[in-house]
Design an enzyme around this catalytic site. Structure first.
Site, short mmCIF file in Angstrom:
data_model
loop_
_atom_site.label_atom_id
_atom_site.label_comp_id
_atom_site.label_asym_id
_atom_site.label_seq_id
_atom_site.Cartn_x
_atom_site.Cartn_y
_atom_site.Cartn_z
N HIS A 1 -48.20 -56.31 -10.59
CA HIS A 1 -48.77 -55.26 -9.75
C HIS A 1 -49.75 -54.47 -10.59
O HIS A 1 -49.39 -53.88 -11.61
CB HIS A 1 -47.68 -54.32 -9.21
CG HIS A 1 -48.22 -53.27 -8.28
ND1 HIS A 1 -48.32 -53.46 -6.91
CD2 HIS A 1 -48.71 -52.03 -8.53
CE1 HIS A 1 -48.85 -52.39 -6.36
NE2 HIS A 1 -49.09 -51.50 -7.33
N CYS A 2 -50.99 -54.45 -10.17
CA CYS A 2 -52.05 -53.77 -10.92
C CYS A 2 -52.29 -52.39 -10.32
O CYS A 2 -52.72 -52.27 -9.16
CB CYS A 2 -53.33 -54.59 -10.90
SG CYS A 2 -54.70 -53.83 -11.79
N VAL A 3 -52.03 -51.37 -11.10
CA VAL A 3 -52.21 -50.00 -10.58
C VAL A 3 -53.68 -49.68 -10.36
O VAL A 3 -54.02 -48.83 -9.52
CB VAL A 3 -51.60 -48.96 -11.55
CG1 VAL A 3 -50.11 -49.14 -11.66
CG2 VAL A 3 -52.25 -49.07 -12.94
#
Length: 230
Positions: A124-126
């Site tokens: 999951h890429c913020v």
């Protein structure tokens, strides 16, 4: 390209996304209107050519960034049902997600942030406020590639070290590698098809479309993947 569940506009308004876009804009402004203007000058052919080339890279980075942020990374089809004789499932425990109350295909993981299962989830890429998965992996890679090229150009006169960060750690692969090393065998991941095929699985078979984040016609439903015979 499949769209994300929910509002893409709301995702774009995420503080992390706004921050990432702001950094890109700042780097672009300082590179073109400070560095290039001081180095070559924007009023001559050489300066204009450098500015145009850098602007093209940044535009491609922005486009692929928003493609990765707005796309659905990969939803498990409602019709999916595990096949007991599927060779991809040999030696694996039953993959049932208690949170989503459904079976997960191979390489699918549950994201605690998105609160859903994502096909071929990487992490999951913020910065894009989204998972990087089966459907948006290509656009994410293109974004990182363009950002790297642009950064190297912007900081050509600076030396800096970027620490390597491992963003995700898969326990299955780690345990298999440990067991292989313990028995004196050479380990190869079951989904590792070799450099060329691995790239084609993500970018597509046509090299002319590799840098186009919306050229995803080679993607299927994301529930099955070719495995190596080794």
């Amino acid at each position: 390209m499949a769209r994300r569940r929910g509002s893409a506009a709301a995702a774009a308004a995420s503080p992390a996304v706004v921050g990432a876009v702001s950094v890109l804009a700042l780097v672009y402004y300082s590179t073109v209107f400070v560095f290039l203007d001081h180095w070559l000058g924007l009023g001559n052919a050489a300066g204009a050519a450098h500015a145009a080339a850098f602007s093209l890279v940044v535009a491609a980075c922005f486009f692929s960034f928003f493609c990765a942020a707005a796309a659905d990374p990969g939803s498990v089809p409602a019709s999916f049902a595990p096949d007991a004789e599927d060779p991809q499932r040999q030696g694996l425990k039953s993959r049932y997600c208690d949170k989503c109350c459904m079976y997960k295909p191979s390489r699918t993981h549950h994201c605690k942030v998105c609160k859903r299962c994502v096909l071929k989830m990487d992490h999951h890429c913020v910065w894009i406020n989204n998972c990087v998965g089966y459907a948006n992996y290509k656009s994410f890679i293109i974004c990182v590639l363009n950002a790297t090229v642009g950064s190297l150009y912007s900081f050509t006169e600076h030396e800096y070290n970027v620490p390597y960060v491992k963003v995700i750690h898969y326990r299955e692969a780690t345990r298999a590698k440990w067991l292989a090393q313990k028995s004196g065998q050479k380990y190869r991941h079951r989904f590792d098809l070799g450099t060329r095929k691995n790239i084609q699985m993500i970018m597509g078979p046509n090299i002319l479309c590799w840098l186009c984040p919306t050229a995803t016609g080679h993607l299927k439903d994301g529930t099955e993947f070719q495995i190596t015979n080794n």
